[in-house]
Scaffold this motif. Structure first.
Motif, PDB file in Angstrom:
ATOM      1  N   VAL A  30       0.833  -1.202   0.000  1.00 15.83           N
ATOM      2  CA  VAL A  30       0.000   0.000   0.000  1.00 15.83           C
ATOM      3  C   VAL A  30       0.870   1.254   0.000  1.00 15.83           C
ATOM      4  O   VAL A  30       0.618   2.193  -0.753  1.00 15.83           O
ATOM      5  N   LEU A  31       1.924   1.252   0.805  1.00 14.66           N
ATOM      6  CA  LEU A  31       2.799   2.433   0.849  1.00 14.66           C
ATOM      7  C   LEU A  31       3.461   2.666  -0.500  1.00 14.66           C
ATOM      8  O   LEU A  31       3.549   3.791  -0.986  1.00 14.66           O
ATOM      9  N   THR A  32       3.930   1.563  -1.113  1.00 19.10           N
ATOM     10  CA  THR A  32       4.572   1.690  -2.422  1.00 19.10           C
ATOM     11  C   THR A  32       3.616   2.313  -3.420  1.00 19.10           C
ATOM     12  O   THR A  32       3.946   3.266  -4.122  1.00 19.10           O
ATOM     13  N   LEU A  33       2.391   1.750  -3.471  1.00 21.08           N
ATOM     14  CA  LEU A  33       1.421   2.289  -4.428  1.00 21.08           C
ATOM     15  C   LEU A  33       1.047   3.721  -4.064  1.00 21.08           C
ATOM     16  O   LEU A  33       0.830   4.553  -4.945  1.00 21.08           O
ATOM     17  N   ALA A  34       0.968   4.004  -2.758  1.00 19.31           N
ATOM     18  CA  ALA A  34       0.579   5.356  -2.333  1.00 19.31           C
ATOM     19  C   ALA A  34       1.580   6.384  -2.839  1.00 19.31           C
ATOM     20  O   ALA A  34       1.193   7.455  -3.292  1.00 19.31           O
ATOM     21  N   CYS A  35       2.885   6.030  -2.775  1.00 14.92           N
ATOM     22  CA  CYS A  35       3.900   6.963  -3.295  1.00 14.92           C
ATOM     23  C   CYS A  35       3.641   7.247  -4.761  1.00 14.92           C
ATOM     24  O   CYS A  35       3.603   8.404  -5.194  1.00 14.92           O
ATOM     25  N   THR A  40       6.519  11.137 -13.030  1.00 14.84           N
ATOM     26  CA  THR A  40       5.727  10.491 -11.984  1.00 14.84           C
ATOM     27  C   THR A  40       5.088   9.216 -12.520  1.00 14.84           C
ATOM     28  O   THR A  40       4.875   8.270 -11.770  1.00 14.84           O
ATOM     29  N   GLY A  41       4.801   9.203 -13.824  1.00 14.08           N
ATOM     30  CA  GLY A  41       4.278   7.970 -14.425  1.00 14.08           C
ATOM     31  C   GLY A  41       5.290   6.843 -14.279  1.00 14.08           C
ATOM     32  O   GLY A  41       4.945   5.707 -13.937  1.00 14.08           O
ATOM     33  N   PHE A  42       6.559   7.156 -14.492  1.00 13.90           N
ATOM     34  CA  PHE A  42       7.631   6.171 -14.335  1.00 13.90           C
ATOM     35  C   PHE A  42       7.684   5.677 -12.894  1.00 13.90           C
ATOM     36  O   PHE A  42       7.841   4.488 -12.642  1.00 13.90           O
ATOM     37  N   VAL A  43       7.557   6.625 -11.950  1.00 10.87           N
ATOM     38  CA  VAL A  43       7.586   6.236 -10.533  1.00 10.87           C
ATOM     39  C   VAL A  43       6.473   5.230 -10.270  1.00 10.87           C
ATOM     40  O   VAL A  43       6.667   4.210  -9.602  1.00 10.87           O
ATOM     41  N   LEU A  44       5.301   5.500 -10.847  1.00 14.96           N
ATOM     42  CA  LEU A  44       4.170   4.594 -10.637  1.00 14.96           C
ATOM     43  C   LEU A  44       4.461   3.227 -11.243  1.00 14.96           C
ATOM     44  O   LEU A  44       4.137   2.195 -10.645  1.00 14.96           O
ATOM     45  N   VAL A  80      -6.390  -5.030  -7.127  1.00 13.31           N
ATOM     46  CA  VAL A  80      -7.110  -3.769  -7.342  1.00 13.31           C
ATOM     47  C   VAL A  80      -7.483  -3.166  -5.986  1.00 13.31           C
ATOM     48  O   VAL A  80      -7.389  -1.956  -5.771  1.00 13.31           O
ATOM     49  N   PHE A  81      -7.857  -4.037  -5.074  1.00 15.66           N
ATOM     50  CA  PHE A  81      -8.190  -3.553  -3.737  1.00 15.66           C
ATOM     51  C   PHE A  81      -6.969  -2.898  -3.093  1.00 15.66           C
ATOM     52  O   PHE A  81      -7.064  -1.835  -2.477  1.00 15.66           O
ATOM     53  N   LEU A  82      -5.819  -3.520  -3.297  1.00 18.71           N
ATOM     54  CA  LEU A  82      -4.565  -2.919  -2.812  1.00 18.71           C
ATOM     55  C   LEU A  82      -4.373  -1.550  -3.441  1.00 18.71           C
ATOM     56  O   LEU A  82      -3.999  -0.584  -2.765  1.00 18.71           O
ATOM     57  N   GLY A  83      -4.641  -1.487  -4.745  1.00 18.35           N
ATOM     58  CA  GLY A  83      -4.491  -0.225  -5.466  1.00 18.35           C
ATOM     59  C   GLY A  83      -5.391   0.838  -4.868  1.00 18.35           C
ATOM     60  O   GLY A  83      -4.980   1.987  -4.676  1.00 18.35           O
ATOM     61  N   LEU A  84      -6.624   0.457  -4.533  1.00 25.24           N
ATOM     62  CA  LEU A  84      -7.569   1.436  -3.987  1.00 25.24           C
ATOM     63  C   LEU A  84      -7.106   1.913  -2.600  1.00 25.24           C
ATOM     64  O   LEU A  84      -7.192   3.096  -2.287  1.00 25.24           O
ATOM     65  N   LEU A  85      -6.605   0.971  -1.807  1.00 25.33           N
ATOM     66  CA  LEU A  85      -6.047   1.386  -0.510  1.00 25.33           C
ATOM     67  C   LEU A  85      -4.895   2.353  -0.741  1.00 25.33           C
ATOM     68  O   LEU A  85      -4.777   3.382  -0.063  1.00 25.33           O
ATOM     69  N   ALA A 106      -8.868   6.000 -11.007  1.00 30.95           N
ATOM     70  CA  ALA A 106      -8.580   5.340 -12.281  1.00 30.95           C
ATOM     71  C   ALA A 106      -7.147   4.818 -12.287  1.00 30.95           C
ATOM     72  O   ALA A 106      -6.900   3.667 -12.671  1.00 30.95           O
ATOM     73  N   VAL A 107      -6.222   5.655 -11.823  1.00 29.60           N
ATOM     74  CA  VAL A 107      -4.817   5.252 -11.794  1.00 29.60           C
ATOM     75  C   VAL A 107      -4.642   4.045 -10.877  1.00 29.60           C
ATOM     76  O   VAL A 107      -3.949   3.084 -11.208  1.00 29.60           O
ATOM     77  N   ALA A 108      -5.334   4.088  -9.714  1.00 25.14           N
ATOM     78  CA  ALA A 108      -5.212   2.996  -8.744  1.00 25.14           C
ATOM     79  C   ALA A 108      -5.723   1.695  -9.346  1.00 25.14           C
ATOM     80  O   ALA A 108      -5.094   0.644  -9.205  1.00 25.14           O
ATOM     81  N   THR A 109      -6.880   1.775 -10.028  1.00 29.09           N
ATOM     82  CA  THR A 109      -7.433   0.574 -10.627  1.00 29.09           C
ATOM     83  C   THR A 109      -6.475   0.032 -11.684  1.00 29.09           C
ATOM     84  O   THR A 109      -6.184  -1.175 -11.726  1.00 29.09           O
ATOM     85  N   ALA A 110      -5.995   0.946 -12.524  1.00 28.44           N
ATOM     86  CA  ALA A 110      -5.064   0.528 -13.580  1.00 28.44           C
ATOM     87  C   ALA A 110      -3.815  -0.088 -12.956  1.00 28.44           C
ATOM     88  O   ALA A 110      -3.348  -1.152 -13.390  1.00 28.44           O
ATOM     89  N   ALA A 111      -3.289   0.573 -11.904  1.00 32.01           N
ATOM     90  CA  ALA A 111      -2.082   0.068 -11.251  1.00 32.01           C
ATOM     91  C   ALA A 111      -2.347  -1.306 -10.646  1.00 32.01           C
ATOM     92  O   ALA A 111      -1.521  -2.209 -10.747  1.00 32.01           O
ATOM     93  N   GLY A 112      -3.533  -1.443 -10.018  1.00 28.18           N
ATOM     94  CA  GLY A 112      -3.886  -2.722  -9.403  1.00 28.18           C
ATOM     95  C   GLY A 112      -3.931  -3.824 -10.437  1.00 28.18           C
ATOM     96  O   GLY A 112      -3.398  -4.919 -10.232  1.00 28.18           O
ATOM     97  N   ILE A 113      -4.579  -3.536 -11.562  1.00 28.45           N
ATOM     98  CA  ILE A 113      -4.694  -4.549 -12.608  1.00 28.45           C
ATOM     99  C   ILE A 113      -3.308  -4.866 -13.164  1.00 28.45           C
ATOM    100  O   ILE A 113      -2.938  -6.029 -13.338  1.00 28.45           O
TER     101      ILE A 113
END
Lengths: 887, 114
Positions: free
Chosen positions: A102-107, A355-359, A403-408, A454-461
């Motif tokens: 979650v922290l990684t995705l949050a960054c 920032t896209g690269f960071v994600l 995806v749930f992780l992404g949303l968190l 949207a970004v979170a969902t995409a990242a989760g997937i």
């Protein structure tokens, strides 16, 4: 209609009491069966027969219950909630994993949301006007000339307005900095002259009072002004009875008509609006294209249709007035594009890319973590598959977890974004904010929220896709048979994880190189002017009003003379000088010049130079050296020979072999009416614009020979320059009480303010680079640590048969080094690409800056190697006996 | 308006359930099923379970309501009764049905003659 609504409500309600409704229905069926059985017995069947018959006539209780359940609720949503509940349980069971993911995705998500909200402010809604989409700017364009300032001459504008059938409220405006006096200290205010339709075109109404009437843009009736709210509050203390009062503008009296709310400020920097009164001379002027024109598209008219019509009108005008209008066409552009802070688009793209690269790095990290966990869960998945779960169902389960992780992550990320936006906004000096269109629009709003989701969902997937796909074909037999031994993932999963690490390292390399180049060039930029000690130089600017008192150049020169004298006598001032614009002040006067006796420059390759008018002691005050000849002196006046100083760079460019002294140059073309200037000296180069590749060639003239209407003064302070401010104000007031001064600040501060855009980009790139470094090293560590854990058994055996710790280290570290090497191999070409992109955006950045390039690479290499080493340390501590028992 | 075959059959069953409830007052599932069988003189041997699908549809639409009560042998049973909306829809539905069956009947007679 209504039935449909009631059914939906009923179905949604049913979602919330699944268990209860199931029980009720079971009971209902039971009663049915019981009654039917009794009936059957009454008809003469044996009890068993009766019960069997009852169930038959009802038609399969289990099927009935299942069909009932499906028809009752929304089966898709129910399984979705099931997935979520299950995910929650799994995530709670591994709090460490969840926290890291979650922290990684949050960054990643937080950085993206913050930059997105910036981009949104700058690019998507720089103006908050009600019908922005229907507003256009119209300007004349000389064919073959790709100039992007779009303006029109007054006579052409009036003809457009008379002839157009596609545009409403076609209105013109023209800038003027005005001196505002009569209340408090005199001020310079940014005014614009507007035609009376201007506010109707914008579609805005004043906060109170009124705007201009059609007859008020006639000459002689134009002594009226509309104020912006911020000016009204600042300068007039928010006086409620301001309407009808008079204020002094450029020495004349104007009546205040109304106050306009700040959120409909257009153009961005405006502080007050004055009527645009075109006199009869201006009304026939076709050749001076200085007006800016905008209009509202008539209902149902597209921009291209309006442009076609305006082109027709332009052709007609060019037939009628070939002398002034030949080869001029008209372009109609969206006002939004026109209002965008120029040049911010590529900066935003650069930052969004970073920032896209960071994600992406964050996603790779999470994907790896999920992979590791998926291998640990192979048995569980296999069991579920064996019990009949479809592949799609299993993959969906894993995907919904990620995806749930992404949303968190999005939730935590939005907090980070909020903090980041606060930091971004807090570091912008308040007096600069009004110059940046869209700055006040930067905030976390619904759009940013949706973007983060949207970004979170995409990242989760994205993060979950590979692990989910991997579990697509679990080899049930193999996994279930493997007994207690934890499976070591299999070959394809190893390869995928390695690919992730390689991608991470290469992305991180690109970002650290990009960040290093930006930071370095920004530091160099600040250092360029260090040698002039900008921190002890107090600068201030003034603009002489457009009034009869200063029509005569002698009067302007006299004003400057007197002001300089006043400054010179102030205690604490070592020397006072003037120049039309200090370095990095944002004021750029450049133009072409010609050299006597040389052929005219071919068009496009003109002799460009920065042009400055200075007092004799300018270089001395700045601390710049005279290289050849003499400096200006007090005898270079209006009646003596016109003279000039040139910068060293200009001298080298045009007199590479001989001395330029005594040669004559002229501002403008060879045939210009400007006087020939004799070169009397060559001076050290000073860089005036931060966006120029190197110090520009410069031409200096003595201010007494060409006294301009605007000027900047510099006071070299013996002590604290800021303590001179009030004395300097008083000194100017002694010369002319109504004369305002503005931008009173040290040169150091002025430079910082003017380099702020690049400072922001550099800071954000630096943060992105550090994040990339951190995330990538965490990613490398995780993978290495896992591979060590996986191979504990193998390492134990190797040690038992005699391998030394050094060999073990070599074994594990070798693999890490290999991955890193591949990451560098992929990343370096991309890093070069980014370096070139940055070099094209910022002149200070050099794509061939190998020292920065290698510094960035080495630091990334060190950090990743360190991550590997920590992981490896565990490998060397393996106790063979424990390892062999290790299951 | 096009309706697939199951839609027509479902609609017919729903209409019969509604009519039964309107005529008989509150009834439980078994009662409704039994009643329809009796009236059709056992010509319509429905799978009694399908009654429950129909009842769920009607409940969701709000045309009938349900309440727990005691059956004739003092068993806990769910009793269904027609609502105000249900009555309105029944009269519309019944009229439609008569019109359509009349048309279908006439068409079939024409077919017979030729």
């Amino acid at each position: 209609m209504l039935d449909w609504l009631r059914v939906s409500v009923a179905k949604i309600q049913a979602l919330f009491s699944v268990r209860h409704l199931d029980q009720e229905f079971a009971e209902e069926l039971q009663t049915h069966v019981a009654i039917l059985t009794e009936e059957n017995i009454r008809e003469g069947m044996t009890p068993e027969e009766a019960a069997r018959n009852a169930r038959l006539r009802l038609g399969g209780l289990t099927q009935l219950r299942e069909a009932h359940r499906e028809a009752r609720g929304l089966p898709g949503i129910e399984t979705f909630f099931q997935d979520i509940r299950y995910s929650l349980r799994m995530l709670r069971k591994n709090p460490g994993f969840t926290l890291v993911a979650v922290l990684t995705l949050a960054c990643g998500i937080g950085a993206n949301a913050a930059i997105f909200s910036m981009a949104q402010g700058f690019l998507l809604k720089p103006l908050s006007l009600p019908h922005l989409d229907r507003l256009v700017a119209i300007g004349e364009l000389e064919e073959h000339d790709r100039n992007d300032t779009i303006r029109a001459s007054p006579a052409n504008y009036l003809d457009w307005a008379a002839q157009t059938g596609t545009l409403d409220f076609i209105s013109a405006f023209d800038w003027e900095s005005v001196n505002l006096s009569g209340v408090g200290t005199p001020q310079v205010a940014q005014g614009i002259h507007v035609s009376s339709d201007f506010f109707a075109a914008l579609g805005v109404k004043p906060l109170f009072g009124r705007t201009f009437l059609p007859e008020e843009d006639q000459p002689g009736r134009d002594q009226e002004v509309v104020l912006t709210r911020s000016l009204w509050e600042r300068q007039f203390g928010g006086d409620q009875n301001i309407v009808g009062k008079s204020v002094r503008i450029n020495g004349r009296s104007y009546a205040v008509l109304g106050v306009m709310n700040d959120d409909c400020k257009f153009p961005q920097t405006v502080e007050l609006w004055l009527p645009l009164a075109l006199d009869s001379e201006a009304r026939h002027n076709r050749s001076d294209r200085y007006l800016q024109v905008m209009a509202h598209l008539r209902a149902g008219v597209s921009r291209s249709k309006a442009e076609a019509e305006m082109s027709t009108i332009a052709r007609r005008l060019s037939d009628l007035y070939p002398q002034t209008n030949r080869d001029w066409t008209v372009q109609v552009v969206p006002l939004r594009d026109y209002a965008i802070f120029r040049g911010s688009a590529p900066f935003m793209m650069l930052m969004m890319g970073a920032t896209g690269f960071v994600l992406l790095i964050a996603c790779a990290n999470v994907a790896n973590l999920l992979f590791v966990r998926a291998t640990g869960r192979q048995r569980e998945i296999a069991v579920r598959a064996a019990l009949g779960a479809t592949r799609w169902r299993l993959a969906r389960q894993l995907l919904s977890e990620s995806v749930f992780l992404g949303l968190l992550g999005a939730g935590a990320g939005l907090l980070i974004a909020r903090w980041a936006i606060y930091l971004i906004l807090a570091h912008m000096p308040p007096d600069l904010v009004r110059f940046v269109a869209g700055w006040d629009q930067i905030r976390l709003d619904g759009t940013v929220f949706l973007f983060a989701l949207a970004v979170a969902t995409a990242a989760g997937i994205l993060a979950g896709l590979a692990p989910a796909f991997h579990s697509w074909r679990p080899d049930l037999n193999a996994v279930l048979k493997e007994g207690a031994r934890t499976s070591s993932g299999g070959r394809s999963s190893h390869q995928l994880r390695n690919a992730f690490v390689i991608a991470q390292v290469s992305l991180a390399l690109v970002l650290t190189v990009g960040a290093g180049l930006m930071v370095r060039s920004f530091r160099e930029l600040l250092d360029t002017n260090r040698r002039f000690h900008p921190e002890t130089l107090l600068t201030l600017r003034l603009v002489l009003p457009d009034s009869p008192a200063y029509k005569d150049p002698h009067h302007r020169a006299a004003f400057y003379d007197q002001t300089l004298k006043e400054f010179d006598t102030l205690p604490g001032v070592r020397s006072a000088a003037l120049v039309t614009g200090f370095p990095f002040s944002g004021l750029m006067d450049s133009g072409t010049f010609s050299i006597e006796g040389r052929p005219p420059a071919t068009p496009g390759l003109q002799n460009f130079a920065v042009l400055k008018d200075i007092s004799p002691n300018y270089f001395q005050t700045m601390g710049a050296a005279l290289i050849q000849g003499r400096a200006f002196n007090d005898f270079d006046g209006p009646d003596s020979t016109p003279v000039a100083l040139i910068s060293q760079r200009l001298a080298r460019l045009h007199w590479p072999s001989d001395r330029p002294l005594g040669h004559r140059i002229r501002i403008g073309q060879q045939d210009s009416s400007n006087p020939w200037l004799t070169i009397v000296g060559v001076v050290e180069d000073i860089k005036y614009s931060w966006s120029a590749p190197s110090p520009e060639p410069a031409v200096y003239r003595p201010y007494r020979q060409t006294p301009q209407t605007y000027m900047a003064f510099g006071l070299r302070a013996a002590g604290d320059p800021n303590s001179l401010i009030s004395a300097a104000r008083l000194a100017v007031a002694r010369v002319s009480p109504d004369q305002p001064i503005f931008m009173v600040e040290t040169l150091d501060r002025a430079i910082r303010e003017n380099t702020l855009p690049i400072a922001y980009v550099a800071a954000i790139m630096a943060v992105a680079g550090l994040l990339a470094l951190l995330l990538a090293s965490v990613g490398v560590y995780a993978v290495m640590a896992y591979s060590v854990a996986e191979r504990t058994h193998e390492i134990g055996i190797r040690m038992v048969v005699g391998a030394k710790p050094a060999q073990i280290v070599q074994l594990v570290l070798g693999r890490g080094a290999m991955l890193m090497f591949l990451g560098f191999a992929c990343g370096l070409p991309c890093a070069f690409g980014l370096a070139r992109l940055e070099a094209s955006l910022f002149y200070g950045v050099r794509a061939d800056d190998f020292s920065t390039l290698s510094l960035a690479s080495v630091s990334l290499a060190l950090v990743t190697l360190l991550a590997c080493c920590i992981a490896v340390r565990r490998a060397t501590r393996v106790d063979p006996m424990v390892a062999l028992r290790y299951e | 308006m096009t309706a697939s075959k199951p839609d027509i059959l479902q609609g017919t069953l729903d209409l019969m359930v509604l009519k039964t409830l309107q005529a008989m007052g509150p009834l439980h599932g078994y009662g409704i099923a039994r009643r329809i069988e009796q009236i059709s003189e056992d010509a319509l041997q429905v799978n009694q379970g399908t009654i429950y699908a129909s009842l769920l549809r009607l409940i969701q639409k709000g045309w009938i309501s349900a309440e727990w009560g005691a059956s004739e042998n003092n068993r806990r049973a769910k009793f269904y009764s027609i609502t105000k909306i249900g009555r309105k829809r029944l009269s519309v539905g019944a009229a439609n049905w008569e019109r359509i069956s009349g048309i279908v009947g006439r068409v079939l007679q024409i077919a017979d003659r030729s």
